[in-house]
Scaffold this active site. Sequence first.
Site, PDB file in Angstrom:
ATOM      1  N   GLY A 268       2.152   3.287  -1.743  1.00  0.00           N
ATOM      2  CA  GLY A 268       1.717   4.138  -1.149  1.00  0.00           C
ATOM      3  C   GLY A 268       2.409   5.500  -1.722  1.00  0.00           C
TER       4      GLY A 268
ATOM      5  N   ARG B 253      -5.609   3.545  11.910  1.00  0.00           N
ATOM      6  CA  ARG B 253      -4.666   4.841  11.742  1.00  0.00           C
ATOM      7  C   ARG B 253      -5.902   5.028  12.751  1.00  0.00           C
ATOM      8  NH1 ARG B 253      -6.152   9.080   7.295  1.00  0.00           N
ATOM      9  NH2 ARG B 253      -8.013   7.432   7.025  1.00  0.00           N
TER      10      ARG B 253
ATOM     11  N   ARG C  97     -11.927   0.035  14.078  1.00  0.00           N
ATOM     12  CA  ARG C  97     -12.804  -0.184  13.138  1.00  0.00           C
ATOM     13  C   ARG C  97     -12.987  -1.635  13.501  1.00  0.00           C
ATOM     14  NH1 ARG C  97      -9.253   0.587   9.462  1.00  0.00           N
ATOM     15  NH2 ARG C  97      -8.953  -1.755   7.858  1.00  0.00           N
TER      16      ARG C  97
ATOM     17  N   ARG D 239       7.798   1.655   5.262  1.00  0.00           N
ATOM     18  CA  ARG D 239       7.976   2.580   4.369  1.00  0.00           C
ATOM     19  C   ARG D 239       9.107   2.479   5.644  1.00  0.00           C
ATOM     20  NH1 ARG D 239       6.452   1.614   1.092  1.00  0.00           N
ATOM     21  NH2 ARG D 239       5.587   2.606  -1.208  1.00  0.00           N
TER      22      ARG D 239
ATOM     23  N   HIS E 105      14.216  -3.823  -0.260  1.00  0.00           N
ATOM     24  CA  HIS E 105      12.823  -3.926  -0.410  1.00  0.00           C
ATOM     25  C   HIS E 105      12.613  -4.039  -2.259  1.00  0.00           C
ATOM     26  CE1 HIS E 105       9.881   0.884  -0.710  1.00  0.00           C
ATOM     27  NE2 HIS E 105       9.765  -0.602  -1.062  1.00  0.00           N
TER      28      HIS E 105
END
Length: 318
Positions: free
Chosen positions: A75, A175, A178, A234, A281
């Site tokens: 990211g 997002r 497809r 995140r 993390h």
Amino acid sequence: MTAKTADVWLPFPAEEVEGLPDSFHYRHWDGEETFPADPAACVFYVTPYMKSPEATLRPLAAMPDLQVIQTLTAGIDALVGGPGGLGGLRPGIRLCNARGVHEASTAELALTLTLASLRGIPGIVRGQDREEWRYGFYDALADKSVLIVGYGSIGAAIEDRLAPFECARITRVARSARTTASGPVHALADLPRLLPQADVVILSTPLTDATRGLAGADFLGRMKDGALLVNVARGPVVDTPALLAELESGRLRAALDVTDPEPLPAGHPLWHAPQVLITPHVGGASSAFEPRAKRLVARQLSRFAAGEPVENTVLITT
């Protein structure tokens, strides 16, 4: 300035990276207070890994000849999402992410968190600490429906590792819709009808304006009773108060490699919420990271030295 005198800043010693072109002066800098050389000579900046955004951004204002910023993270939110980001830089600087570096390690952790949570490993380990034999029946991953939210390279790597576990169904969301070789990918807009069907929801999205707070009260409320939320994306992708409410009610379970806030401070209620497993993390922080990161850097610099386009460009400053 010619390539013969230009500097490249690396977060590891150049002698540890095979295949670097000899066209540059290499400067080792991993976020320390003192710079290794005058930043004005730097044309290619490989950012320190998992250092604060403030440390990472600090030399940029003094790099007038900079052409490429190469992150070692998947990211880029730490560079573009906060104050003091890339807005003050001259136009035309390429920002490249570390696609290809973290997929294996992060996908492994996503699977580890899923299996550990379903099979009750945290409670069993606590029982071991107390010399308690906690026999019982636990959930298996087999026959479960898994929803992957965020189907980029990491999401695809997660699906690859789920394949041998005899899941009833794997559903992909990104997002926009497809078709891939693995099957259809649904759009984020389809989440309201997909969430109630999933036993496990794995978040692997980038942090953007569209995904910040994505897993909020409505999202979580649509998950079925007893479902598991796994976050290797995140922390701010999940609304922490909304998740806490669902955990404390006993309706949902969670396995989190990232949190909001992060690091999670002592005394935060998420530490002791029921049915939650937290790792600090470490999705990308494994033995798989360094060799892949060094290969990426050598490949990118070889392309840059040859005048070829660098890979993984996700943003060009304007």
